[in-house]
Motif scaffolding. Structure first.
Motif, mmCIF file in Angstrom:
data_model
loop_
_atom_site.group_PDB
_atom_site.id
_atom_site.type_symbol
_atom_site.label_atom_id
_atom_site.label_comp_id
_atom_site.label_asym_id
_atom_site.label_seq_id
_atom_site.Cartn_x
_atom_site.Cartn_y
_atom_site.Cartn_z
ATOM 1 N N ARG A 31 11.557 37.848 26.166
ATOM 2 C CA ARG A 31 10.342 38.083 26.950
ATOM 3 C C ARG A 31 9.707 39.436 26.620
ATOM 4 O O ARG A 31 8.483 39.558 26.567
ATOM 5 C CB ARG A 31 10.634 37.993 28.451
ATOM 6 C CG ARG A 31 10.994 36.609 28.909
ATOM 7 C CD ARG A 31 9.827 35.676 28.697
ATOM 8 N NE ARG A 31 10.193 34.310 29.003
ATOM 9 C CZ ARG A 31 9.371 33.418 29.515
ATOM 10 N NH1 ARG A 31 8.142 33.737 29.789
ATOM 11 N NH2 ARG A 31 9.791 32.195 29.740
ATOM 12 N N LYS A 45 3.470 35.126 32.823
ATOM 13 C CA LYS A 45 2.891 35.093 34.166
ATOM 14 C C LYS A 45 2.588 36.511 34.682
ATOM 15 O O LYS A 45 2.871 36.861 35.828
ATOM 16 C CB LYS A 45 3.796 34.343 35.136
ATOM 17 C CG LYS A 45 4.049 32.914 34.717
ATOM 18 C CD LYS A 45 5.000 32.224 35.645
ATOM 19 C CE LYS A 45 5.299 30.829 35.094
ATOM 20 N NZ LYS A 45 6.536 30.295 35.586
ATOM 21 N N SER A 58 3.359 43.032 37.134
ATOM 22 C CA SER A 58 4.656 42.373 37.035
ATOM 23 C C SER A 58 4.585 41.232 36.024
ATOM 24 O O SER A 58 3.535 40.620 35.855
ATOM 25 C CB SER A 58 5.054 41.819 38.404
ATOM 26 O OG SER A 58 6.248 41.085 38.315
ATOM 27 N N SER A 60 7.304 37.875 34.464
ATOM 28 C CA SER A 60 8.532 37.131 34.736
ATOM 29 C C SER A 60 9.458 37.077 33.526
ATOM 30 O O SER A 60 9.011 36.834 32.406
ATOM 31 C CB SER A 60 8.202 35.701 35.151
ATOM 32 O OG SER A 60 7.493 35.707 36.357
ATOM 33 N N ASP A 62 12.616 35.223 34.106
ATOM 34 C CA ASP A 62 13.000 33.841 34.377
ATOM 35 C C ASP A 62 12.469 33.463 35.753
ATOM 36 O O ASP A 62 11.621 34.161 36.300
ATOM 37 C CB ASP A 62 14.512 33.612 34.236
ATOM 38 C CG ASP A 62 15.343 34.329 35.285
ATOM 39 O OD1 ASP A 62 14.770 34.937 36.214
ATOM 40 O OD2 ASP A 62 16.574 34.275 35.186
ATOM 41 N N ASP A 64 13.303 33.790 38.858
ATOM 42 C CA ASP A 64 13.238 34.767 39.949
ATOM 43 C C ASP A 64 13.429 36.220 39.506
ATOM 44 O O ASP A 64 13.466 37.110 40.336
ATOM 45 C CB ASP A 64 14.275 34.418 41.025
ATOM 46 C CG ASP A 64 13.991 35.138 42.338
ATOM 47 O OD1 ASP A 64 12.798 35.304 42.682
ATOM 48 O OD2 ASP A 64 14.951 35.543 43.008
ATOM 49 N N ARG A 66 11.989 39.550 37.668
ATOM 50 C CA ARG A 66 10.703 40.109 37.263
ATOM 51 C C ARG A 66 10.831 41.569 36.868
ATOM 52 O O ARG A 66 11.675 42.282 37.383
ATOM 53 C CB ARG A 66 9.719 39.999 38.414
ATOM 54 C CG ARG A 66 9.367 38.559 38.674
ATOM 55 C CD ARG A 66 8.793 38.385 40.040
ATOM 56 N NE ARG A 66 8.273 37.030 40.150
ATOM 57 C CZ ARG A 66 8.812 36.117 40.912
ATOM 58 N NH1 ARG A 66 9.868 36.403 41.637
ATOM 59 N NH2 ARG A 66 8.284 34.916 40.968
ATOM 60 N N THR A 84 14.786 40.612 41.547
ATOM 61 C CA THR A 84 14.239 39.380 42.112
ATOM 62 C C THR A 84 12.967 39.699 42.888
ATOM 63 O O THR A 84 12.675 40.860 43.183
ATOM 64 C CB THR A 84 15.238 38.707 43.053
ATOM 65 O OG1 THR A 84 15.469 39.562 44.164
ATOM 66 C CG2 THR A 84 16.549 38.402 42.348
ATOM 67 N N HIS A 85 12.252 38.670 43.252
ATOM 68 C CA HIS A 85 11.013 38.841 44.004
ATOM 69 C C HIS A 85 11.258 39.642 45.275
ATOM 70 O O HIS A 85 10.518 40.586 45.588
ATOM 71 C CB HIS A 85 10.433 37.456 44.354
ATOM 72 C CG HIS A 85 9.115 37.536 45.031
ATOM 73 N ND1 HIS A 85 8.979 37.653 46.370
ATOM 74 C CD2 HIS A 85 7.857 37.522 44.520
ATOM 75 C CE1 HIS A 85 7.702 37.712 46.679
ATOM 76 N NE2 HIS A 85 6.993 37.621 45.575
#
Length: 89
Positions: A31, A45, A58, A60, A62, A64, A66, A84-85
């Motif tokens: 990523r 995203k 932010s 992603s 995967d 959840d 970030r 995570t979020h």
């Protein structure tokens, strides 16, 4: 290509969340490679944050996980946090 500068807080969070999990490490590297070529690639995203994190962005890794970052120059970003979020927002 976008230059990435990680903060010490990002490095600590990375060690807790990603390091040691080989699948997640590979996903993270993939990523980030995409991000360096095009920070707005649809697979990432990438989005602007609001509220207490206004001014940050932010993308992603995967479902959840970030990365929270800030643009400091057009081709230079600072990675601020990873999690995570619920952890980073």
């Amino acid at each position: 290509m976008t230059e990435i500068v990680p903060t010490s807080g990002f490095r600590k969070a990375f060690k807790r969340k990603v390091r040691g999990n080989k699948n997640l490490e590979v996903r993270f590297r993939d990523r980030v490679a995409i991000f360096q070529v095009n920070p707005f690639d649809p697979r990432l995203k990438t989005h602007r944050l609001a509220g207490r994190l206004e001014g940050l962005w932010s993308f992603s890794i995967d479902f959840d996980l970030r990365v929270v970052f800030s643009f400091v120059e057009p081709s230079r970003v600072v990675f601020v946090d990873i999690g995570t979020h619920d952890e980073v927002y």
